[in-house]
Write an enzyme that holds these catalytic residues in place. Structure first.
Site, PDB file in Angstrom:
ATOM      1  N   ALA A  47       0.869  -1.183   0.000  1.00 55.37           N
ATOM      2  CA  ALA A  47       0.000   0.000   0.000  1.00 55.37           C
ATOM      3  C   ALA A  47       0.903   1.228   0.000  1.00 55.37           C
ATOM      4  O   ALA A  47       2.086   1.154   0.350  1.00 55.37           O
ATOM      5  CB  ALA A  47      -0.871  -0.021   1.252  1.00 55.37           C
ATOM      6  N   GLY A  75       0.609  -5.172   0.574  1.00 50.33           N
ATOM      7  CA  GLY A  75      -0.556  -5.214  -0.312  1.00 50.33           C
ATOM      8  C   GLY A  75      -0.210  -5.812  -1.662  1.00 50.33           C
ATOM      9  O   GLY A  75      -1.066  -6.396  -2.337  1.00 50.33           O
ATOM     10  N   GLU A 106      -0.580  -9.340  -1.274  1.00 48.81           N
ATOM     11  CA  GLU A 106      -2.015  -9.645  -1.161  1.00 48.81           C
ATOM     12  C   GLU A 106      -2.716  -9.589  -2.510  1.00 48.81           C
ATOM     13  O   GLU A 106      -3.641 -10.354  -2.771  1.00 48.81           O
ATOM     14  CB  GLU A 106      -2.653  -8.680  -0.160  1.00 48.81           C
ATOM     15  CG  GLU A 106      -2.164  -8.945   1.271  1.00 48.81           C
ATOM     16  CD  GLU A 106      -2.604  -7.889   2.246  1.00 48.81           C
ATOM     17  OE1 GLU A 106      -2.225  -6.716   2.068  1.00 48.81           O
ATOM     18  OE2 GLU A 106      -3.322  -8.224   3.190  1.00 48.81           O
ATOM     19  N   GLU A 165       4.283  -5.777   6.822  1.00 48.56           N
ATOM     20  CA  GLU A 165       3.483  -4.784   7.553  1.00 48.56           C
ATOM     21  C   GLU A 165       3.830  -4.735   9.045  1.00 48.56           C
ATOM     22  O   GLU A 165       3.786  -3.699   9.673  1.00 48.56           O
ATOM     23  CB  GLU A 165       2.000  -5.074   7.386  1.00 48.56           C
ATOM     24  CG  GLU A 165       1.448  -4.811   6.014  1.00 48.56           C
ATOM     25  CD  GLU A 165       1.543  -6.021   5.104  1.00 48.56           C
ATOM     26  OE1 GLU A 165       2.403  -6.892   5.318  1.00 48.56           O
ATOM     27  OE2 GLU A 165       0.739  -6.069   4.148  1.00 48.56           O
TER      28      GLU A 165
HETATM   29  N1  T1G Z   1       4.656   3.431   0.114  1.00 45.99           N
HETATM   30  C1  T1G Z   1       5.122   4.660  -0.201  1.00 45.99           C
HETATM   31  N2  T1G Z   1       6.416   4.922  -0.513  1.00 45.99           N
HETATM   32  C2  T1G Z   1       7.263   3.875  -0.506  1.00 45.99           C
HETATM   33  C3  T1G Z   1       6.844   2.562  -0.191  1.00 45.99           C
HETATM   34  C4  T1G Z   1       5.477   2.360   0.128  1.00 45.99           C
HETATM   35  N3  T1G Z   1       4.980   1.160   0.404  1.00 45.99           N
HETATM   36  N4  T1G Z   1       7.928   1.743  -0.264  1.00 45.99           N
HETATM   37  C5  T1G Z   1       8.972   2.505  -0.611  1.00 45.99           C
HETATM   38  N5  T1G Z   1       8.585   3.793  -0.758  1.00 45.99           N
HETATM   39  C6  T1G Z   1       9.433   4.919  -1.162  1.00 45.99           C
HETATM   40  C7  T1G Z   1      10.532   5.185  -0.166  1.00 45.99           C
HETATM   41  O1  T1G Z   1      10.064   6.050   0.863  1.00 45.99           O
HETATM   42  C8  T1G Z   1      11.585   5.844  -1.041  1.00 45.99           C
HETATM   43  O2  T1G Z   1      11.169   7.188  -1.243  1.00 45.99           O
HETATM   44  C9  T1G Z   1      11.433   5.108  -2.366  1.00 45.99           C
HETATM   45  O3  T1G Z   1      10.112   4.531  -2.343  1.00 45.99           O
HETATM   46  C10 T1G Z   1      12.445   4.002  -2.549  1.00 45.99           C
HETATM   47  O4  T1G Z   1      12.344   3.164  -1.388  1.00 45.99           O
HETATM   48  C11 T1G Z   1      -2.840  -3.054   3.067  1.00 45.99           C
HETATM   49  C12 T1G Z   1      -1.193  -2.007   4.940  1.00 45.99           C
HETATM   50  C13 T1G Z   1      10.269  -1.897  -1.637  1.00 45.99           C
HETATM   51  C14 T1G Z   1      12.139  -3.098  -0.467  1.00 45.99           C
HETATM   52  O5  T1G Z   1       6.340  -2.106   3.995  1.00 45.99           O
HETATM   53  O6  T1G Z   1      10.532  -2.214   2.002  1.00 45.99           O
HETATM   54  O7  T1G Z   1       0.857  -2.828   2.201  1.00 45.99           O
HETATM   55  O8  T1G Z   1      13.185   8.333  -0.220  1.00 45.99           O
HETATM   56  O9  T1G Z   1      14.663   3.653  -0.573  1.00 45.99           O
HETATM   57  O10 T1G Z   1      15.952   0.267  -0.760  1.00 45.99           O
HETATM   58  O11 T1G Z   1      -1.731  -4.952   3.804  1.00 45.99           O
HETATM   59  O12 T1G Z   1      11.093   0.461  -0.143  1.00 45.99           O
HETATM   60  O13 T1G Z   1      13.059   7.928  -2.690  1.00 45.99           O
HETATM   61  O14 T1G Z   1      11.521   9.590  -1.611  1.00 45.99           O
HETATM   62  O15 T1G Z   1      13.285   1.761   0.432  1.00 45.99           O
HETATM   63  O16 T1G Z   1      15.160  -0.279  -3.139  1.00 45.99           O
HETATM   64  C15 T1G Z   1       3.844  -2.707   3.076  1.00 45.99           C
HETATM   65  C16 T1G Z   1       8.117  -0.828   2.165  1.00 45.99           C
HETATM   66  C17 T1G Z   1       3.127  -1.396   3.142  1.00 45.99           C
HETATM   67  C18 T1G Z   1       7.377  -2.143   1.863  1.00 45.99           C
HETATM   68  C19 T1G Z   1      12.581  -1.082  -1.865  1.00 45.99           C
HETATM   69  N6  T1G Z   1       5.032  -2.586   2.243  1.00 45.99           N
HETATM   70  N7  T1G Z   1       9.166  -0.592   1.198  1.00 45.99           N
HETATM   71  O17 T1G Z   1      13.743  -0.777  -1.137  1.00 45.99           O
HETATM   72  O18 T1G Z   1      14.180   1.589  -1.942  1.00 45.99           O
HETATM   73  S1  T1G Z   1       1.705  -1.478   4.178  1.00 45.99           S
HETATM   74  C20 T1G Z   1       6.212  -2.262   2.801  1.00 45.99           C
HETATM   75  C21 T1G Z   1      10.337  -1.291   1.258  1.00 45.99           C
HETATM   76  C22 T1G Z   1       0.639  -2.498   3.336  1.00 45.99           C
HETATM   77  C23 T1G Z   1      -1.512  -3.720   3.185  1.00 45.99           C
HETATM   78  C24 T1G Z   1      -0.546  -3.005   4.078  1.00 45.99           C
HETATM   79  C25 T1G Z   1      11.400  -0.835   0.306  1.00 45.99           C
HETATM   80  C26 T1G Z   1      11.572  -1.747  -0.927  1.00 45.99           C
HETATM   81  P1  T1G Z   1      12.312   8.334  -1.456  1.00 45.99           P
HETATM   82  P2  T1G Z   1      13.679   2.546  -0.750  1.00 45.99           P
HETATM   83  P3  T1G Z   1      14.861   0.172  -1.761  1.00 45.99           P
END
Ligand code: T1G
Length: 674
Positions: free
Chosen positions: A63, A102, A105, A125
């Site tokens: 998400a 997500g 999912e 998450e």
């Molecule tokens: N939402 C918004 N921005 C995100 C994002 C996300 N999910 N993931 C990464 N970014 C932005 C991050 O802030 C950075 O921004 C840029 O993307 C590059 O990220 C309903 C509730 C995918 C492994 O927890 O683990 O889904 O600094 O530097 O090292 O069930 O990003 O460039 O402006 O980390 O290559 C669940 C979180 C969400 C994954 C890539 N998903 N992301 O790593 O790049 S909750 C996560 C990561 C959810 C549902 C639930 C990593 C990555 P900027 P980065 P990276």
């Protein structure tokens, strides 16, 4: 505004493509586009199957976390996923990169999943203080069983495509470079297969033994966190009721976590860590220097650990010592550490040999002449360091970066003995340097912008989280840590036993207390070593050889397994000091102990901010999460102070007679936060 989702027809297969850089986060526009794409495929009689895939470096990575806490726009993710699953034509997820949260999912709502070998899928998450809120806790156990569902949702660690395939979460591993074509071919293969496999129609077998075993195995890791237990409850619910019942429980548990401070803290830290990598006054496109070879001066504990960070990243290291015996010992420790990691399955033996193969030990400083970055990790003495920097100035090639691992000395003084102060910087690693993720990057008064940008960019490849600090004693972390000692000693003198002070901190969530930390580091560190000069309680302990864990006694007594127990001898020594002082006894609640220890740290953080020694309050929090084990569900000292209320922090400081930092006072009076 064009939609991030497009559809492409491949004869009788419709491919729904997301193009939402940088990680195809499932924001409102993506969810609406997905919904429209599926509707198009279902309505078009000439379409027999559909594929969902993403452009760019990864399948949906979850998400859009930036949308949290704001009114939701567009269809909910759960609704979109249910629509995908309800389709009467097969939908195939084509996975590359990291299908997370997500994103994972979405794949579970599809009838089939194919992935390239390098792909990973996961539900991280829980690391945001949440749980998979779009059906993940209900579909994973129905497809892959309770055991894997617990591991994926409650630890949040992703699994490889291979492991997912073995668990039945992925139907086929396809070609690394032919994902779309192979997914389309797969979709054609299954186009007429009925009934369509729908996770929500499967049942998950209860496995109470697996649940108990998992809880026991992770009790220590989950201590203090709310989200892991919520994930476990949801997975258990998948085995006891209907899918709809489970979804209702998942929704309820998700909302409780989303509204809590723990998730707010952990989401804050997700962005804070990434923000810390940015230096406000240096353009993001600054030309970086190439770091192909690293030199490390000193093969002691720090020098060895620092070297391992680069060797593990495949960067050759020339390590220098002054004596063969010390050099051999240092190289031996590096090998032993790698062999231990290999035993735990972290490295193969080949990888160990490869890393050792790019380690070049030498006694000759001149062998550093071709290094692009030289880091000194020698004795913490300014004269010794200045002498070394003078020598390095004459040896290092033009453009080489000269870094000091000092933990508190003035980097500007080291820079000023060289002809190249712009190339000098501090790189403060935390012990053990090959384990702790924090790297305080100390920006000297003359450090060149490209030197700073180069070192900041180097952090991630070597597995570090970098935070910029200005030049001041103790930089950010240790400068704040030093504020705890005084109040702790005052409480000792007011009759609060060391174990009570420590327990308040460990109950708060810190990995160890003030005196446990002193015993680990060594009570004799910084001691004047004169057993007849006893001015403090510490002096008295040190004089009696109570030097901490290494002597099996310090502030605590230790058994053969280094388990601590309160020491009657220490209690006596404290009582002796107390009886000579005029300090009245004072009872403290746990909260008052925490305030006495942590408010002065927050106060110092405010000074660090005010002096420009840290760019942001969130940078200070990143230091404490990654350098000292501050519980991430409390967000770091500055975030935590905001949750306490800065006015309460000020009142607590004033009650204990601590002068309040002007910035903290101003913010408290204005009702602002850090
Ligand atoms: N939402 C918004 N921005 C995100 C994002 C996300 N999910 N993931 C990464 N970014 C932005 C991050 O802030 C950075 O921004 C840029 O993307 C590059 O990220 C309903 C509730 C995918 C492994 O927890 O683990 O889904 O600094 O530097 O090292 O069930 O990003 O460039 O402006 O980390 O290559 C669940 C979180 C969400 C994954 C890539 N998903 N992301 O790593 O790049 S909750 C996560 C990561 C959810 C549902 C639930 C990593 C990555 P900027 P980065 P990276």
């Amino acid at each position: 505004m064009t939609s991030p989702i497009r559809t492409e027809r491949h004869d009788d297969v419709l491919v729904i493509v997301s193009n939402n850089p940088p990680v195809n986060a499932l924001g409102a526009a993506v969810r609406s586009g997905l919904e429209a794409g599926i509707k198009e495929g279902v309505a078009d009689a000439s379409i027999k199957a559909m594929v969902i895939r993403c452009d760019g470096r990864t399948f949906f990575a979850g998400a859009d976390i930036t949308e949290f806490g704001k009114p939701m726009q567009g269809p909910g993710l759960g609704t979109v996923i249910d629509m995908i699953e309800a389709s009467d034509k097969p939908v195939v997820a084509a996975i590359h990169g990291t299908a997370l949260g997500g994103g994972c999912e979405v794949t579970l709502g599809c009838h089939y999943r194919v992935a390239v070998p390098s792909a990973k899928i996961g539900t991280p998450e829980v690391k945001l203080g949440l749980l998979p809120g779009a059906g993940g806790t209900q579909r994973i156990p129905r497809i892959a069983g309770v055991k894997l569902a617990l591991q994926m949702t409650a630890t949040g660690d992703p699994i490889s495509a291979k492991a997912a395939h073995e668990a039945g979460l992925i139907d086929r591993i396809v070609g690394e470079d032919s994902l779309e074509a192979d997914a389309i071919a797969f979709a054609r293969e299954v186009a007429d297969t009925r009934p369509l496999p729908r996770a929500s129609e499967k049942t998950a077998a209860a496995d109470p033994a697996a649940v108990e075993e998992f809880k026991k195995a992770n009790a220590r890791k989950f201590r203090g966190f709310d989200a892991p237990a919520a994930n476990i409850r949801c997975v258990e619910a998948s085995t006891t009721g209907t899918f709809a019942d489970g979804i209702a429980i998942e929704r309820d548990e998700f909302m409780k976590l989303m509204m809590g401070t723990q998730s707010a803290a952990q989401r804050y830290m997700f962005f804070a860590e990434r923000q810390a990598a940015k230096v406000d006054d240096i353009p993001a496109d600054t030309q970086l220097r190439k770091i192909a070879k690293v030199g490390v001066v000193g093969a002691g504990t720090m020098g060895g650990g620092i070297s391992m960070n680069f060797l593990s990243a495949g960067i050759p290291v020339t390590i220098v010592e002054t004596a063969q015996e010390a050099l051999d010992r240092g190289v031996g420790v590096i090998r032993k550490n790698y062999e231990n990691s290999a035993k735990k399955g972290r490295f193969t033996q080949e990888k160990v040999e490869a890393m050792m193969g790019i380690l070049i030990p030498t006694l000759d400083l001149n062998d550093l002449a071709d290094c692009d970055l030289i880091i000194e990790a020698i004795y913490e003495n300014m004269d010794v360091k200045k002498e070394l920097f003078g020598k390095l100035d004459g040896i290092a090639k033009q453009g080489a970066i000269l870094a000091s691992n000092t933990s508190y000395l003035n980097v500007n003084e080291m820079a000023d003995v060289t002809s190249r102060p712009g190339d000098v910087i501090g790189m403060h690693f935390f012990s053990p340097a090959n384990v702790m993720k924090l790297l305080e990057v100390v920006r000297g008064a003359k450090t060149a912008p490209d030197v700073l940008a180069t070192v900041m960019a180097l952090a991630k490849p070597i597995g570090k989280v970098a935070v910029v600090s200005g030049v001041c004693p103790g930089f950010i972390g240790n400068r704040m840590l030093s504020q705890r000692g005084g109040p702790a000693n005052t409480m000792l003198m007011q009759g609060v036993p060391p174990e009570r002070i420590d327990k308040a901190l460990t109950d708060f969530g810190m990995p160890m207390g003030v005196y446990q930390m002193s015993d680990l580091a060594g009570v004799d560190i910084g001691w004047h070593r004169d057993p007849n000069r006893i001015e403090t309680i510490r002096d008295a302990l040190a004089a009696k050889g109570r030097w901490g864990q290494k002597t099996k006694k310090g502030w605590y007594d230790y058994d053969e397994n280094r388990n601590p127990s309160p020491s009657p001898e220490v209690a006596e020594i404290i009582e002796e000091f107390r009886s000579k002082s005029n300090q009245a006894r004072r009872d403290y609640t746990d909260d008052e102990i925490i305030g006495a220890l942590l408010y002065p740290m927050v106060n110092e953080g405010a000074k660090i901010l005010d002096e420009g020694m840290a760019q942001r309050a969130s940078d200070i929090d990143v230091v404490w999460i990654y350098g000292y084990g501050w519980p991430v569900y409390r967000g770091g000292p500055m975030f935590w102070a905001n949750t306490v209320g800065l006015d309460k922090v000020v009142a607590g400081l004033e009650k204990n007679g601590v002068p309040v930092a002007p910035l903290l006072k101003r913010k408290a009076e204005a009702g602002e936060k850090f």
